[in-house]
Scaffold this active site. Structure first.
Site, PDB file in Angstrom:
ATOM      1  N   GLY A  44       0.770  -1.379   0.228  1.00  0.00           N
ATOM      2  CA  GLY A  44       0.065  -0.062  -0.022  1.00  0.00           C
ATOM      3  C   GLY A  44       0.789   1.237   0.009  1.00  0.00           C
ATOM      4  O   GLY A  44       0.235   2.224  -0.399  1.00  0.00           O
ATOM      5  N   GLU A  99       3.985   3.674   6.152  1.00  0.00           N
ATOM      6  CA  GLU A  99       2.626   3.122   6.026  1.00  0.00           C
ATOM      7  C   GLU A  99       1.866   3.727   5.269  1.00  0.00           C
ATOM      8  O   GLU A  99       1.991   5.040   5.476  1.00  0.00           O
ATOM      9  CB  GLU A  99       2.348   2.510   7.463  1.00  0.00           C
ATOM     10  CG  GLU A  99       1.311   1.734   7.599  1.00  0.00           C
ATOM     11  CD  GLU A  99       1.040   0.379   6.818  1.00  0.00           C
ATOM     12  OE1 GLU A  99       1.277   0.544   5.509  1.00  0.00           O
ATOM     13  OE2 GLU A  99       0.981  -0.734   7.176  1.00  0.00           O
ATOM     14  N   ASP A 100       0.812   3.063   4.462  1.00  0.00           N
ATOM     15  CA  ASP A 100      -0.251   3.943   3.862  1.00  0.00           C
ATOM     16  C   ASP A 100      -1.480   4.333   4.791  1.00  0.00           C
ATOM     17  O   ASP A 100      -1.687   5.684   4.805  1.00  0.00           O
ATOM     18  CB  ASP A 100      -0.829   2.979   2.568  1.00  0.00           C
ATOM     19  CG  ASP A 100      -1.326   1.463   3.180  1.00  0.00           C
ATOM     20  OD1 ASP A 100      -0.937   1.067   4.111  1.00  0.00           O
ATOM     21  OD2 ASP A 100      -2.039   1.137   2.442  1.00  0.00           O
ATOM     22  N   ASP A 103      -5.051   1.344  10.717  1.00  0.00           N
ATOM     23  CA  ASP A 103      -6.338   1.386  10.851  1.00  0.00           C
ATOM     24  C   ASP A 103      -6.793   0.996  12.335  1.00  0.00           C
ATOM     25  O   ASP A 103      -6.579   1.797  13.267  1.00  0.00           O
ATOM     26  CB  ASP A 103      -7.065   0.486   9.699  1.00  0.00           C
ATOM     27  CG  ASP A 103      -8.305   0.398   9.864  1.00  0.00           C
ATOM     28  OD1 ASP A 103      -9.101   1.203  10.586  1.00  0.00           O
ATOM     29  OD2 ASP A 103      -8.878  -0.790   9.226  1.00  0.00           O
ATOM     30  N   THR A 104      -6.646  -0.420  12.592  1.00  0.00           N
ATOM     31  CA  THR A 104      -6.864  -0.819  13.892  1.00  0.00           C
ATOM     32  C   THR A 104      -5.558  -0.592  14.629  1.00  0.00           C
ATOM     33  O   THR A 104      -5.226  -0.921  15.940  1.00  0.00           O
ATOM     34  CB  THR A 104      -7.045  -2.485  13.979  1.00  0.00           C
ATOM     35  OG1 THR A 104      -6.245  -3.073  13.347  1.00  0.00           O
ATOM     36  CG2 THR A 104      -8.529  -2.660  13.171  1.00  0.00           C
ATOM     37  N   THR A 107      -1.518  -4.293  12.512  1.00  0.00           N
ATOM     38  CA  THR A 107      -0.394  -4.609  11.365  1.00  0.00           C
ATOM     39  C   THR A 107       0.892  -3.863  12.001  1.00  0.00           C
ATOM     40  O   THR A 107       1.875  -4.508  12.128  1.00  0.00           O
ATOM     41  CB  THR A 107      -0.705  -4.005   9.930  1.00  0.00           C
ATOM     42  OG1 THR A 107      -1.948  -4.533   9.730  1.00  0.00           O
ATOM     43  CG2 THR A 107       0.473  -4.334   9.236  1.00  0.00           C
ATOM     44  N   LYS A 131      -6.815   6.312  10.928  1.00  0.00           N
ATOM     45  CA  LYS A 131      -8.117   6.271  11.504  1.00  0.00           C
ATOM     46  C   LYS A 131      -8.229   6.051  13.014  1.00  0.00           C
ATOM     47  O   LYS A 131      -8.256   5.034  13.407  1.00  0.00           O
ATOM     48  CB  LYS A 131      -9.070   5.053  10.803  1.00  0.00           C
ATOM     49  CG  LYS A 131      -9.043   5.110   9.339  1.00  0.00           C
ATOM     50  CD  LYS A 131     -10.041   3.798   8.641  1.00  0.00           C
ATOM     51  CE  LYS A 131      -9.897   3.887   7.318  1.00  0.00           C
ATOM     52  NZ  LYS A 131     -10.501   2.397   6.620  1.00  0.00           N
ATOM     53  N   PHE A 152     -13.745   3.587   3.931  1.00  0.00           N
ATOM     54  CA  PHE A 152     -12.683   2.615   3.241  1.00  0.00           C
ATOM     55  C   PHE A 152     -12.231   3.571   2.199  1.00  0.00           C
ATOM     56  O   PHE A 152     -13.052   3.934   1.237  1.00  0.00           O
ATOM     57  CB  PHE A 152     -13.310   1.315   2.903  1.00  0.00           C
ATOM     58  CG  PHE A 152     -12.220   0.327   2.551  1.00  0.00           C
ATOM     59  CD1 PHE A 152     -11.712  -0.207   3.574  1.00  0.00           C
ATOM     60  CD2 PHE A 152     -12.028   0.248   1.106  1.00  0.00           C
ATOM     61  CE1 PHE A 152     -10.629  -1.074   3.419  1.00  0.00           C
ATOM     62  CE2 PHE A 152     -10.900  -0.425   0.779  1.00  0.00           C
ATOM     63  CZ  PHE A 152     -10.106  -1.177   1.941  1.00  0.00           C
ATOM     64  N   ARG A 165      -5.159   1.071  -6.690  1.00  0.00           N
ATOM     65  CA  ARG A 165      -3.918   1.356  -6.282  1.00  0.00           C
ATOM     66  C   ARG A 165      -3.347   2.639  -7.135  1.00  0.00           C
ATOM     67  O   ARG A 165      -2.761   3.521  -6.712  1.00  0.00           O
ATOM     68  CB  ARG A 165      -3.084   0.433  -6.259  1.00  0.00           C
ATOM     69  CG  ARG A 165      -3.225  -0.855  -5.157  1.00  0.00           C
ATOM     70  CD  ARG A 165      -2.192  -1.668  -4.930  1.00  0.00           C
ATOM     71  NE  ARG A 165      -2.282  -2.802  -4.293  1.00  0.00           N
ATOM     72  CZ  ARG A 165      -2.354  -3.129  -2.842  1.00  0.00           C
ATOM     73  NH1 ARG A 165      -2.304  -2.186  -2.451  1.00  0.00           N
ATOM     74  NH2 ARG A 165      -2.683  -4.120  -2.365  1.00  0.00           N
TER      75      ARG A 165
HETATM   76  P1  IMP Z   1      -4.466  -2.121  10.470  1.00  0.00           P
HETATM   77  O1  IMP Z   1      -3.682  -3.656  10.874  1.00  0.00           O
HETATM   78  O2  IMP Z   1      -6.134  -2.499  10.945  1.00  0.00           O
HETATM   79  O3  IMP Z   1      -3.889  -1.209  10.994  1.00  0.00           O
HETATM   80  O4  IMP Z   1      -4.806  -2.167   8.968  1.00  0.00           O
HETATM   81  C1  IMP Z   1      -3.451  -1.643   8.255  1.00  0.00           C
HETATM   82  C2  IMP Z   1      -3.600  -2.303   6.733  1.00  0.00           C
HETATM   83  O5  IMP Z   1      -5.047  -2.421   6.399  1.00  0.00           O
HETATM   84  C3  IMP Z   1      -3.318  -1.198   5.999  1.00  0.00           C
HETATM   85  O6  IMP Z   1      -1.949  -1.233   5.699  1.00  0.00           O
HETATM   86  C4  IMP Z   1      -4.079  -1.400   4.701  1.00  0.00           C
HETATM   87  O7  IMP Z   1      -3.586  -2.375   3.934  1.00  0.00           O
HETATM   88  C5  IMP Z   1      -5.254  -2.079   5.200  1.00  0.00           C
HETATM   89  N1  IMP Z   1      -6.401  -0.848   5.312  1.00  0.00           N
HETATM   90  C6  IMP Z   1      -6.857  -0.386   6.524  1.00  0.00           C
HETATM   91  N2  IMP Z   1      -7.916   0.584   6.036  1.00  0.00           N
HETATM   92  C7  IMP Z   1      -7.887   0.679   5.030  1.00  0.00           C
HETATM   93  C8  IMP Z   1      -8.750   1.516   3.842  1.00  0.00           C
HETATM   94  O8  IMP Z   1      -9.599   2.265   4.135  1.00  0.00           O
HETATM   95  N3  IMP Z   1      -8.361   1.509   2.659  1.00  0.00           N
HETATM   96  C9  IMP Z   1      -7.391   0.347   1.932  1.00  0.00           C
HETATM   97  N4  IMP Z   1      -6.793  -0.336   3.026  1.00  0.00           N
HETATM   98  C10 IMP Z   1      -6.818  -0.349   4.313  1.00  0.00           C
END
Ligand code: IMP
Length: 177
Positions: A44, A99-100, A103-104, A107, A131, A152, A165
């Protein structure tokens, strides 16, 4: 038959470029005199990385790692696996993870714990998007492009089922039926 989804622009290309320029200047100030390695989290972050590194006015190296989190199309499960690893050791280096989107945070939590075992001098995080409302774990973020609501997003490296992408802007997928 349903029509292809429409993409609503959320951050246009000039807005992103302006913010990436500011982040580049902040990173330049923060890492002056350090042994910086910029590590992009694939896939990403590839477009963000390409634009950001051209705004960092310092000597540094670039490396890549790939992660994939098991989950459905829009939700990460927190179970993360490496799809590719760094090409060189990071012992003694000042690592800046690119990182792109955080979110949670699951990762990034996995990555920070893993990189920490390799003896870097420091590890910091630069994310284009954050987020905050969806955070499940606290992640220290040194550089954030934009705080975003719980939508999203696609484009500028971000995908939905590996699509979108390549878009030069960040948008929201709007289903049309
Ligand atoms: P996390 O582990 O929930 O923080 O998610 C991180 C990964 O989820 C990012 O590196 C993205 O690949 C994917 N992700 C989370 N939210 C989005 C979104 O709104 N659009 C696209 N990919 C997302």
């Amino acid at each position: 038959m349903s029509l292809p989804p429409k993409i609503e622009v959320f951050f246009d290309a000039p807005t992103i470029a302006d913010r990436v320029g500011t982040l580049g200047r902040q990173i330049t100030e923060a890492y002056r005199g350090k042994d910086l390695v910029v590590v992009a989290v694939l896939k990403g972050s590839f477009i963000f990385l390409a634009d950001l590194v051209r705004q960092i006015d310092l000597p540094f190296t670039i490396d890549f790692l790939g992660v994939s989190s098991y989950g459905d199309l829009t939700q990460s499960s927190g179970v993360v696996r490496f799809t590719s690893d760094l090409s060189r050791p990071i012992e003694g280096k000042d690592v800046l993870l690119i990182e792109d989107i955080v979110d949670t945070g699951l990762t990034m939590q996995f990555l920070l714990a893993n990189l920490d075992t390799r003896g870097p001098a420091s590890v910091s995080v630069c994310t284009l998007l954050h987020k905050q409302a969806r955070a499940k774990v606290p992640i220290p973020l040194s550089f954030v492009g934009f705080e975003v609501e719980d939508r999203f997003l696609v484009g500028y490296g971000l995908d939905h089922a590996e699509q979108y992408r390549h878009l030069p802007y960040i948008g929201i997928v709007v289903p049309q039926d």
